[in-house]
Motif scaffolding. Structure first.
Motif, PDB file in Angstrom:
ATOM      1  N   ASN A 149       0.912  -1.181   0.063  1.00 35.42           N
ATOM      2  CA  ASN A 149       0.010  -0.096  -0.124  1.00 35.42           C
ATOM      3  C   ASN A 149       0.807   1.218   0.100  1.00 35.42           C
ATOM      4  OD1 ASN A 149      -1.504   2.189   0.862  1.00 35.42           O
ATOM      5  ND2 ASN A 149      -3.066   0.875   1.272  1.00 35.42           N
ATOM      6  N   GLN A 205     -13.337   4.442  -0.192  1.00 34.22           N
ATOM      7  CA  GLN A 205     -11.984   4.794  -0.369  1.00 34.22           C
ATOM      8  C   GLN A 205     -11.723   6.113   0.304  1.00 34.22           C
ATOM      9  OE1 GLN A 205      -9.600   3.316  -2.789  1.00 34.22           O
ATOM     10  NE2 GLN A 205     -10.993   1.664  -3.429  1.00 34.22           N
ATOM     11  N   GLY A 209      -6.452   4.295   0.315  1.00 33.50           N
ATOM     12  CA  GLY A 209      -6.941   3.238  -0.644  1.00 33.50           C
ATOM     13  C   GLY A 209      -8.020   2.817  -0.098  1.00 33.50           C
ATOM     14  N   GLN A 210      -8.309   1.167  -0.318  1.00 28.78           N
ATOM     15  CA  GLN A 210      -9.669   0.889   0.177  1.00 28.78           C
ATOM     16  C   GLN A 210      -9.705   0.420   1.367  1.00 28.78           C
ATOM     17  OE1 GLN A 210     -10.319  -2.739  -2.188  1.00 28.78           O
ATOM     18  NE2 GLN A 210     -12.356  -3.178  -1.462  1.00 28.78           N
ATOM     19  N   TRP A 283      -7.401  -0.794   6.303  1.00 28.50           N
ATOM     20  CA  TRP A 283      -7.007  -0.556   4.948  1.00 28.50           C
ATOM     21  C   TRP A 283      -6.142  -1.781   4.250  1.00 28.50           C
ATOM     22  CZ3 TRP A 283      -7.137   3.074   8.588  1.00 28.50           C
ATOM     23  CH2 TRP A 283      -7.838   4.316   8.322  1.00 28.50           C
TER      24      TRP A 283
END
Length: 549
Positions: A149, A205, A209-210, A283
């Motif tokens: 990430n 999001q 990120g996700q 995340w």
């Protein structure tokens, strides 16, 4: 008439000694694996961790163990663990020595031997105090994995690779240094992480990120006071790796609740816990549904630390045994001059040096990850080292304790650390995959087409130096190819470990050490306890080499 309270024939404790300058096995392994390494920082570290002051910190951190404070006085959940000040002193020293994420800083990576240097430092520190190294080891393993990430890695890497320690609960960006932990195992699965039931539901999001909301538990959640953790949880795509901080970016506490601290056999200075997540925010790291491969990459590094840690504990236990027997008198002469005690001490010295050689060789493979041979050896030697070195640890500790007699069994004073070592030894064998898991992991590595050839290449420099080693080296490829089932996997892991250890000693140790190792471990003249070496062994040379001062 002597007063009844007069004390005599009691050895002086092993304090205020440089743990690096007296460790010839470690120096030889370093010269072989990183010949251009500047050892001045290791010499300075050896002096600090061998000091009486730091040994006092180690004792206090284990006597005054961590305490869970789940609520404040007003009834609010705080989920904090309180440590003795000595714990923080040890953490400050360990991070200052760069034992955590510092190996991944640009400056350390540029040297070409960041992992070997860090491995030697880790072994030296383990002689002082191993249990608080758990969050240090996890931070080391997690740092490169965070690259899965990029946004989180860019934010957190400066603090993860710094040499600062800050135990306060603050946002990462307000701290000079941070630590990280991992949470994989659950009560129903243990090592079988694919049986995990913790669920993570997509929550949109943001800049990292996700994002997910996590609900579930972890049965072993070590060092819960770390700043963030990598965990495994089931998402819509399968088991995934997630980044879960204790404090959210807005400064609020994440929904991570410590249920209790584990009451363990050893590892007392470290807080291990059971936790629950109730809609905690996390995340995604790496590819969704590919959490196991992401975690396994970290597991290889923590398994390295298991081998390094046990090797360090072996060295410390051996040093205590040598220190005691060199001073204690019995039956008219020093214990170290008694022939049978010499056999025991020499045998222990062989085991300790072989463990050091193998652990440092494994560390070298992390520094040369771009080399094809080193990639294969990393895959082979990680489970082999973790299995064999750690498996020998408890037996080794028991035998060294016996060298001290009743003094070694008592939880008090300088020699009382031997009991602490004994309790610590089983941990590295269990943590990050017990013996069967390691033996099966070796089988998976060996069944790849180039594994047998790489192993043969590794042993080739020592061929012709001892007939027993030659015999084992010739037979291993055939045994690997003929291994149809897993039933003999442990025996194979043992023999690969012994062959590689012998080949390393042929290149790093004096002939007395190499010959005695091969005669005992490979040539069929090995007893079921330490102290069964042949009478032809050069006991004096082996013991002299192992002396700590």
């Amino acid at each position: 008439m002597k007063p009844t309270h007069e004390v005599f024939n009691q050895p002086e404790p092993l304090v205020d000694v440089n743990l690096f300058s007296g460790n010839r096995a470690l120096q030889s392994a370093l010269a072989f694996n990183a010949p251009v390494l500047d050892t001045a920082p290791l010499l300075a570290l050896g002096d600090r961790v061998g000091s009486a002051a730091m040994q006092t910190h180690a004792r206090l951190a284990n006597v005054f163990t961590p305490q869970l404070k789940s609520h404040d006085r007003s009834g609010h959940r705080i989920d904090r663990v309180e440590f003795h000040p000595s714990y923080h002193a040890l953490m400050t020293e360990a991070t200052g020595a760069g034992l955590h994420g510092t190996a991944f800083s640009e400056a350390e990576q540029a040297t070409g031997h960041a992992h070997v240097k860090r491995a030697a430092s880790f072994m030296l520190f383990t002689e002082l105090e191993p249990s608080m190294l758990c969050p240090i080891s996890m931070t080391y393993a997690v740092t490169p994995a965070l690259k899965g990430n990029a946004a989180i890695y860019n934010d957190w890497a400066p603090q993860l690779t710094s040499r600062s320690y800050d135990p306060e609960l603050k946002l990462w960006k307000d701290k000079a240094g941070v630590t990280m932990g991992m949470g994989m195992t659950e009560k129903q699965g243990g090592s079988d992480v694919r049986a995990n039931t913790t669920q993570a539901v997509s929550d949109g999001q943001d800049d990292w990120g996700q994002r997910f909301r996590v609900t579930g538990h972890k049965w072993f959640f070590s060092a819960p006071m770390c700043d963030a953790f990598l965990i495994l949880a089931q998402t819509a795509s399968g088991l995934s790796c997630l980044f879960l901080p204790r404090l959210l970016p807005d400064g609020s506490l994440n929904q991570l609740f410590i249920q209790r601290l584990k009451d363990k056999l050893g590892n007392k200075a470290n807080a291990s816990s059971e936790v629950e997540f109730v809609g905690a925010t996390a995340w995604l790291v790496g590819e969704e549904g590919r959490g196991v491969p992401q975690i396994l990459a970290m597991g290889s590094m923590t398994r390295l630390d298991c081998a390094l840690g046990t090797s360090g504990l072996m060295r410390h236990a051996l040093s205590l045994a040598l220190n005691h027997t060199a001073q204690r008198q019995a039956f008219g002469k020093r214990l170290i001059d008694q022939p049978l005690m010499q056999n025991v001490l020499a045998d222990l010295a062989l085991e300790s040096e072989a463990a050091t050689a193998l652990a440092l060789r494994l560390a070298r493979s992390f520094d040369r990850s771009g080399d094809a041979h080193e990639q294969v050896m990393n895959r082979l030697l990680t489970p082999v080292s973790k299995f064999w070195i750690c498996k020998r640890g408890s037996h080794f500790a028991q035998e060294t304790m016996e060298c001290l007699g009743g003094n070694g069994y008592v939880e008090e004073g300088g020699e009382g650390v031997m009991a602490r070592i004994y309790r610590e030894m089983p941990l590295n064998s269990i943590w990050e995959g017990a013996g069967n898991i390691m033996a099966l992991d070796l089988l998976r590595a060996l069944r790849k087409a180039d594994a047998s050839a790489a192993l043969a290449d590794e042993l080739r420099p020592a061929l012709g130096m001892h007939p027993a080693l030659d015999h084992v080296a010739r037979s291993l490829p055939t045994r690997v190819e003929a291994m149809a089932t897993e039933i003999e996997a442990r025996r194979l892991a043992q023999d690969v470990a012994l062959a590689v250890q012998a080949a390393l000693l042929a290149q790093t140790a004096p002939s007395a050490v190499f010959s005695a190792f091969c005669d005992s471990r490979l040539d069929g003249h090995w007893g079921h306890s330490f102290g069964a070496l042949s009478a032809a062994t050069d006991f004096d040379s082996i013991i002299a080499r192992a002396q700590p001062n």
